[in-house]
Design an enzyme around this catalytic site. Structure first.
Site, PDB file in Angstrom:
ATOM      1  N   LYS A 107       6.190 -30.582  16.006  1.00 25.85           N
ATOM      2  CA  LYS A 107       6.540 -29.254  15.632  1.00 25.85           C
ATOM      3  C   LYS A 107       7.996 -28.923  15.740  1.00 25.85           C
ATOM      4  CE  LYS A 107       2.259 -26.745  15.231  1.00 25.85           C
ATOM      5  NZ  LYS A 107       1.390 -27.952  15.733  1.00 25.85           N
TER       6      LYS A 107
HETATM    7  C1  LIG Z   1       0.092 -28.259  15.161  1.00 28.17           C
HETATM    8  C2  LIG Z   1      -0.483 -29.517  15.717  1.00 28.17           C
HETATM    9  C3  LIG Z   1      -1.189 -30.472  14.623  1.00 28.17           C
HETATM   10  C4  LIG Z   1      -1.669 -30.118  13.394  1.00 28.17           C
HETATM   11  O1  LIG Z   1      -0.884 -30.068  12.398  1.00 28.17           O
HETATM   12  P1  LIG Z   1      -1.156 -29.271  10.937  1.00 28.17           P
HETATM   13  O2  LIG Z   1       0.256 -29.404  10.319  1.00 28.17           O
HETATM   14  O3  LIG Z   1      -1.111 -27.818  11.343  1.00 28.17           O
HETATM   15  O4  LIG Z   1      -2.073 -29.991  10.378  1.00 28.17           O
HETATM   16  C5  LIG Z   1      -1.629 -31.617  15.340  1.00 28.17           C
HETATM   17  N1  LIG Z   1      -1.190 -32.032  16.725  1.00 28.17           N
HETATM   18  C6  LIG Z   1      -0.420 -31.223  17.360  1.00 28.17           C
HETATM   19  C7  LIG Z   1      -0.104 -31.684  18.562  1.00 28.17           C
HETATM   20  C8  LIG Z   1      -0.155 -30.000  17.064  1.00 28.17           C
HETATM   21  O5  LIG Z   1       0.571 -29.300  17.880  1.00 28.17           O
END
Ligand SMILES: *Cc1c(COP(=O)(O)O)cnc(C)c1O
Length: 466
Positions: A107
């Site tokens: 993210k």
């Molecule tokens: C947010 C997150 C996801 C999921 O991602 P999306 O874009 O919401 O599908 C998967 N793994 C981790 C570690 C995350 O922080």
């Protein structure tokens, strides 16, 4: 580039407005009116372009002139200023490690891009206002980003926005329900970042944030913005690492005449923003293989792909908790991309749901057999990759003509560093994890948070009196 609302009841807007408002006035998600198409010559050039230039080329059409080229180049270079290595785990499965950013989570990419865009737009509004010698306080009110987090989002957003002038960030997190590193990442930054420690669940945090966006009085006092993956400025830059993965895949597998096996991609999915961004990259001409959505027991999409029925369920708690989503907000964007045609969708996407028991067993097995430490989200993806590859073999499916001699392979996206989920991972591998140097100093910093009762009134009182 213009963006339309998927509810189709609001006017089209440019990137700037879509990024500042997050959601359309009719509550729809914004979607680009057309997906840029790269030419074969551009794609060929992408094979060897440096990461920063590639990021700029990919993002430029989406930003559509709302940020000047020189600034956008800087934003792109800063956004992707760390490694995205593709590391082999087995003969057929590699891990695209997306956890080398400042908060050890994928993210970081979306959050860093979005924060810099909002910082730029905020500065622009202030200088336009000053030039017009206009005392319009509306345009110069700082933006306040509100985020509810179950762990990873808050840290990435806080880190991305740290020190950005004209933007304040308020994070709500559930007390005692995030891991120690995650909590330190939320609560030790200071400056324009405030952490509210809510004596309740993640759902309580999210309910407070939702209510805040609908509260006229609060919106009159603050420019409230959301930083979740429905925001185009956070969602779209996630496609960059599919380009970086593909560069590494091509460098490794391309033959003398330029052919290479398809790169199938398994994405641990919760809100489906990440995988949707990857599918956008493919739609814009990047030659990617098949997409696999790896889910935990929150299986609304897996069931939909099997039955064509979309049935929302309340989320259930799992050990891959960043994917505990009962109603994935970005899935509607995937449907839009597929023109709501179920056959096209089935040809483009496969989905599996994996249990916690299998996830734990897989962390243990992959460590023992391959000496690779998966985090719970990556482990879900690893099992899905194995299922997908074995089904390919059983059905003897060929995804492209160049594949014949190749035992089809897949990459999994490792979306977080295992050290962020120490309880689960250490138990599975039977030993302690080493804390990476980059986060070592967190442990010397002081946690600062504001305790909050889990109700909207408590939050609003705090906001209006701070
Ligand atoms: C947010 C997150 C996801 C999921 O991602 P999306 O874009 O919401 O599908 C998967 N793994 C981790 C570690 C995350 O922080």
């Amino acid at each position: 580039m213009q963006y339309y609302s998927l509810q189709k009841q609001s006017p089209n807007v440019d990137f700037r407005t879509a990024a500042i408002t997050g959601q359309a006035p009719d509550k729809g998600l914004y979607f680009p009116i057309e997906i840029p198409k790269f030419t074969a010559a551009q794609i060929e050039n992408f094979k060897t372009l440096d990461k920063a230039s590639l990021a700029f080329e990919v993002m430029r059409p989406y930003v559509g002139g709302t940020i000047d080229d020189a600034t956008l180049k800087n934003i792109c270079a800063e956004t992707i200023n760390f490694d995205f290595p593709l590391v082999p785990i087995t003969d057929t499965i590699s891990s695209l490690e997306l956890f080398h950013g400042p908060t050890l989570a994928f993210k970081d990419v979306g959050a860093r891009f979005m924060s810099r865009c909002l910082g730029y737009f905020s500065k622009q509004a202030r200088s336009e206002n000053a030039a017009a010698n206009n005392h319009n306080t509306e345009a110069t009110k700082p933006s306040t980003v509100l985020v509810a987090t179950s762990g990873d989002t808050g840290g990435a957003v806080a880190n991305g926005f740290l020190g950005v002038a004209g933007v304040d960030v308020i994070i709500l997190y559930p007390k005692g329900k995030v891991s120690p590193i995650q909590e330190l990442q939320l609560t030790t930054l200071g400056l324009n970042i405030t952490a509210l420690e809510v004596d309740g669940s993640f759902d309580d945090c999210q309910a407070i944030v939702k209510e805040a966006f609908m509260d006229g009085e609060l919106n009159a006092a603050y420019n409230l913005t959301s930083a979740n993956s429905i925001n185009v400025a956070r969602w779209l830059p996630q496609q960059l690492y599919y380009f970086f993965a593909w560069q590494q895949w091509v460098a490794k597998y391309q033959d003398a005449v330029g052919n290479y096996p398809p790169m199938n991609i398994v994405v641990p999915s919760g809100n489906f923003g990440n995988i949707c961004a990857g599918m956008i990259a493919k739609a814009s001409g990047l030659p990617l293989g098949h997409f696999v959505a790896a889910c935990n027991s929150n299986d609304v999409v897996t069931r939909y792909m099997a039955t064509e029925k979309y049935e929302v369920k309340p989320s259930v708690v799992t050990i891959s908790n960043a994917m505990d989503v009962g109603n994935p907000s970005n899935f509607i964007r995937i449907l839009e991309m597929m023109q709501n045609n179920f056959t096209s969708l089935s040809n483009a996407l496969t989905s599996y749901s994996i249990t916690d028991a299998d996830t734990k067993a897989t962390i243990a097995r992959v460590y023992k057999t391959n000496n690779y430490i998966l985090d719970p989200h990556g482990a879900v993806a690893f099992i899905a990759a194995e299922l997908f590859l074995s089904e390919q073999q059983v059905n003897n499916k060929t995804i492209s003509s160049t594949e014949d001699a190749f035992n089809a392979g897949a990459i999994i996206l490792e979306t977080a560093h295992p050290v962020k989920f120490p309880e689960v991972v250490e138990e599975a591998i039977g030993q302690a994890l080493t804390i990476p140097d980059s986060v070592q100093d967190l442990f010397e910093k002081e946690k600062v948070s504001i305790p909050l009762e889990p109700n909207y009134t408590a939050f609003k009182n705090w906001m209006l009196n701070k």
